[in-house]
Design an enzyme around this catalytic site. Structure first.
Site, PDB file in Angstrom:
ATOM      1  N   LYS A  15       0.830  -1.218   0.000  1.00 10.38           N
ATOM      2  CA  LYS A  15       0.000   0.000   0.000  1.00 10.38           C
ATOM      3  C   LYS A  15       0.860   1.262   0.000  1.00 10.38           C
ATOM      4  CE  LYS A  15      -2.374  -0.887   3.718  1.00 10.38           C
ATOM      5  NZ  LYS A  15      -1.733  -2.193   4.021  1.00 10.38           N
ATOM      6  N   LYS A  37      -1.361   8.958   6.492  1.00 10.44           N
ATOM      7  CA  LYS A  37      -1.522   7.617   7.059  1.00 10.44           C
ATOM      8  C   LYS A  37      -2.038   7.816   8.480  1.00 10.44           C
ATOM      9  CE  LYS A  37       0.611   3.078   7.623  1.00 10.44           C
ATOM     10  NZ  LYS A  37      -0.136   2.312   6.613  1.00 10.44           N
ATOM     11  N   ASP A  54       6.598   3.454   7.207  1.00 14.24           N
ATOM     12  CA  ASP A  54       5.687   3.828   6.121  1.00 14.24           C
ATOM     13  C   ASP A  54       5.490   5.340   6.073  1.00 14.24           C
ATOM     14  OD1 ASP A  54       5.422   1.165   5.559  1.00 14.24           O
ATOM     15  OD2 ASP A  54       3.394   0.964   6.375  1.00 14.24           O
ATOM     16  N   GLY A 116      -4.721   3.366   4.421  1.00 19.72           N
ATOM     17  CA  GLY A 116      -5.171   2.598   5.569  1.00 19.72           C
ATOM     18  C   GLY A 116      -4.055   1.762   6.166  1.00 19.72           C
ATOM     19  N   ALA A 117      -4.380   1.037   7.214  1.00 23.51           N
ATOM     20  CA  ALA A 117      -3.440   0.099   7.850  1.00 23.51           C
ATOM     21  C   ALA A 117      -4.024  -1.301   7.713  1.00 23.51           C
ATOM     22  CB  ALA A 117      -3.241   0.458   9.318  1.00 23.51           C
ATOM     23  N   PRO A 204       5.674  -4.157 -11.198  1.00 21.28           N
ATOM     24  CA  PRO A 204       6.586  -5.271 -10.975  1.00 21.28           C
ATOM     25  C   PRO A 204       7.373  -5.096  -9.678  1.00 21.28           C
ATOM     26  CG  PRO A 204       7.589  -3.719 -12.468  1.00 21.28           C
ATOM     27  CD  PRO A 204       6.211  -3.178 -12.145  1.00 21.28           C
TER      28      PRO A 204
END
Length: 229
Positions: A15, A37, A54, A116-117, A204
């Protein structure tokens, strides 16, 4: 320009990786976009402050001075389900706090990408799940599908749940978690025919010297035109 909620078929499906790519892709099209976040679980102390990796990556790609508390109102030390991490620290995750931070970011930007988490229904508390955020903030949803064994079921269930809550699935990204996945192309084709939302790209496995370089490469694999309407 709309703001979006980025969710995934599970935890560790990329994510943040995809959100960083979307930040670059949108910025290249002239959109003043900011990441958010709201809840991060799993952090270390840096200079006396809890920092989540993150969040660190999102801020690095954003690349401008900003109040980190707006981008990440809740940061917990343990890398576990957010509601459990909050309980261990004697705290509650309040959607009102998240909404205030979001509104402040939205007022200063064209678009906010709210990551989101974990997966879409990860609990925030005993009463609410992560799904409460796009509903409260009025966000369409982007789904990151971690391409690995089992992803078809996870992706279709998540899409059904998103729509079942009256939300719009604006698009999805196929992120290659397992480059050795058997019949990878056929799995992506299946999702293109069954998810009922635009595929925004097939990403990828990417290796790069730093987060920004990785985000720039990721952006080249994204087709974000469906988000720009």
């Amino acid at each position: 320009m709309k703001s979006f909620f980025i969710t995934g078929t599970d935890t560790e499906v990329g994510k943040t990786f995809v959100t960083c790519g979307l930040l670059v892709a949108l910025r290249e099209r002239g959109v003043h976009v900011v990441p958010m976040k709201p809840i991060a679980a799993g952090a270390v102390v840096r200079n006396g402050v809890l920092r989540n990796e993150d969040v660190h990556q999102l801020l690095a790609v954003y690349g401008k001075p900003i109040d980190a508390q707006l981008v990440n109102p809740y940061c917990f030390a343990e890398a576990i389900a957010p509601h459990i991490a909050a309980m261990h620290e004697g705290k509650l995750v309040l959607v009102d706090v998240i909404e205030r931070a979001f509104r402040e970011l939205a007022a200063a930007h064209d678009s906010v990408l709210v990551e989101g988490a974990g997966g879409f229904l990860v609990p925030l508390s005993a009463e609410e799940s992560m799904a409460a955020l796009p509903r409260r903030l009025g966000l369409d949803v982007i789904l990151v599908v971690g391409m690995r064994l089992g992803c078809l079921n996870h992706a279709l269930l998540t899409a059904e749940t998103i729509r079942g809550r009256g939300l719009t699935l604006s698009g999805w990204v196929a992120n290659t978690v397992d480059p050795n996945m058997h019949s990878l192309a056929e799995n992506i084709d299946t999702l293109k025919s069954m998810l009922g939302a635009p595929c925004l790209g097939r990403v990828p496995r990417i290796t790069a010297p730093d987060t920004l370089a990785a985000a720039r490469i990721t952006a080249t694999h994204l087709q974000i035109e469906p988000l720009l309407g």
